[in-house]
Design an enzyme around this catalytic site. Sequence first.
Site, PDB file in Angstrom:
ATOM      1  N   GLY A 132      31.480  36.624  42.859  1.00  0.00           N
ATOM      2  CA  GLY A 132      32.430  37.479  42.134  1.00  0.00           C
ATOM      3  C   GLY A 132      31.881  38.878  42.008  1.00  0.00           C
ATOM      4  O   GLY A 132      30.950  39.251  42.733  1.00  0.00           O
ATOM      5  N   ASN A 133      32.467  39.662  41.143  1.00  0.00           N
ATOM      6  CA  ASN A 133      31.941  41.004  40.893  1.00  0.00           C
ATOM      7  C   ASN A 133      32.194  41.377  39.433  1.00  0.00           C
ATOM      8  O   ASN A 133      32.793  40.615  38.692  1.00  0.00           O
ATOM      9  CB  ASN A 133      32.559  42.025  41.869  1.00  0.00           C
ATOM     10  CG  ASN A 133      34.060  42.099  41.722  1.00  0.00           C
ATOM     11  OD1 ASN A 133      34.575  42.470  40.680  1.00  0.00           O
ATOM     12  ND2 ASN A 133      34.777  41.711  42.784  1.00  0.00           N
ATOM     13  N   HIS A 134      31.702  42.567  39.050  1.00  0.00           N
ATOM     14  CA  HIS A 134      31.720  42.935  37.627  1.00  0.00           C
ATOM     15  C   HIS A 134      33.017  43.586  37.170  1.00  0.00           C
ATOM     16  O   HIS A 134      33.075  44.103  36.067  1.00  0.00           O
ATOM     17  CB  HIS A 134      30.557  43.892  37.320  1.00  0.00           C
ATOM     18  CG  HIS A 134      29.219  43.233  37.417  1.00  0.00           C
ATOM     19  ND1 HIS A 134      28.863  42.184  36.601  1.00  0.00           N
ATOM     20  CD2 HIS A 134      28.157  43.460  38.229  1.00  0.00           C
ATOM     21  CE1 HIS A 134      27.645  41.788  36.902  1.00  0.00           C
ATOM     22  NE2 HIS A 134      27.188  42.543  37.897  1.00  0.00           N
ATOM     23  N   ALA A 157      39.493  44.506  42.378  1.00  0.00           N
ATOM     24  CA  ALA A 157      38.250  44.539  43.154  1.00  0.00           C
ATOM     25  C   ALA A 157      38.175  43.201  43.895  1.00  0.00           C
ATOM     26  O   ALA A 157      37.558  42.243  43.417  1.00  0.00           O
ATOM     27  CB  ALA A 157      37.067  44.724  42.225  1.00  0.00           C
TER      28      ALA A 157
END
Length: 403
Positions: free
Chosen positions: A213-215, A281
């Site tokens: 995943g990402n932030h 994102a």
Amino acid sequence: MSILSGKKVLLGITAGIAAYKTASLVRLFIKSGAEVKVIMTPASKDFITPLTLSTLSKNPVHSTFYDKEDEENELWNNHVDFGLWADYMVVVPATANTMSKMANGICDNLLLATYLSAKCPIYFAPAMDLDMYIHPSTKESLDKLASFGNTIIPATSGELASGLVGEGRMAEPEDIVSFIEKDILSKLPLKGKKLLLTAGPTYEAIDPVRFIGNHSSGKMGFAIAKAAANLGAEVYLISGPSHQQIKHSLVHRIDVVSAEEMYNAAHTYFKGVDIAILSAAVADYKPKNAATQKIKKKDSSLEIELTPTKDILASLGKIKENQFLVGFALETNNELANAKSKLERKNLDAIVLNSLQDKGAGFATDTNKITIIDKDLKEKSFQLKSKVEVAKDIMNEIVNKIS
Ligand code: CTP
């Protein structure tokens, strides 16, 4: 939820007997979620007390340019500040005297000076006896005020305080609120438009308990959803996993987890929308084969083969008809050149660039600093602002481009 929710309503009360009804009006505005401040003409205090209105509005009530706290501390009530504070100003009841002064630029009390300096939409609800209401000078004031762009909430017919029966009764508080709500809705620039929005991160499963995943927090996308809905658009918000909350009658939230799910949801709604903003994102890669069982720890190293996800934005650019398609670019170097090439490559109408070189921009912060580049490669840069304000800037730019 009322369109007035979160809005700042400045109520200007003048000296007519219908002023007693403004207590209910304040309550109704508060109930609709608006923040209310009241200013009064000095004479209106004979009809309703500032204490009543202050208690109901939960704000101080002012009727003069300065308040005497004590001999030494006189507080200046700045009419310009009141005017700038308000999203809407409502003059109620609007007497013949006040309307005539408003129509002729006279500002010999705080309410009139505030009216003259206010930039927001202004409503006024006339109330007076029937002969005063039909007098040519009153008609002239009404016409003049309408020609300034102010909106009249028409008086109704019925029994008047004088005992006479006829036109001149102030509209009832419930009718004033619903008139204003309807009027605001009918004038919203995106009324009747549909908007698709992607927001937040995507999670790509490695196994049933792990993911890539990402932030991304989703803050920017959710702020755009709210800004767009506040302009009247019906929003289909396709969100990856995010803790953000949104409550708005025009926002439909569709929760997804992976890039594939986001792709499918975006394609489901794209055909029917006028605007699409892709702020998510999205993970660029996903594990080629997600394990069906939890991967057990071993002493040897672990390799996960990754395969590209589908580029949702590019795929929409390919099938775009009349939709206004907006992408985001988060860049670290050669920002403008990269963003422009992305805009052309993905067949976009505009791209919102945020650079990680700018302090306060990007993921998980409450602020952002953007440059919007349009189809003609014209750039417009904005200051560092809260994401809520940035969202409004983005939506205002889109409104300007499509209208
Ligand atoms: N985007 C998308 N689907 C993807 C990847 C990105 O819809 N699979 C969208 C994002 O929501 C964003 C825009 O594409 O609006 C830019 O994404 P970005 O990852 O910065 O661009 P890429 O084209 O992937 O280029 P690069 O990674 O080289 O910067």
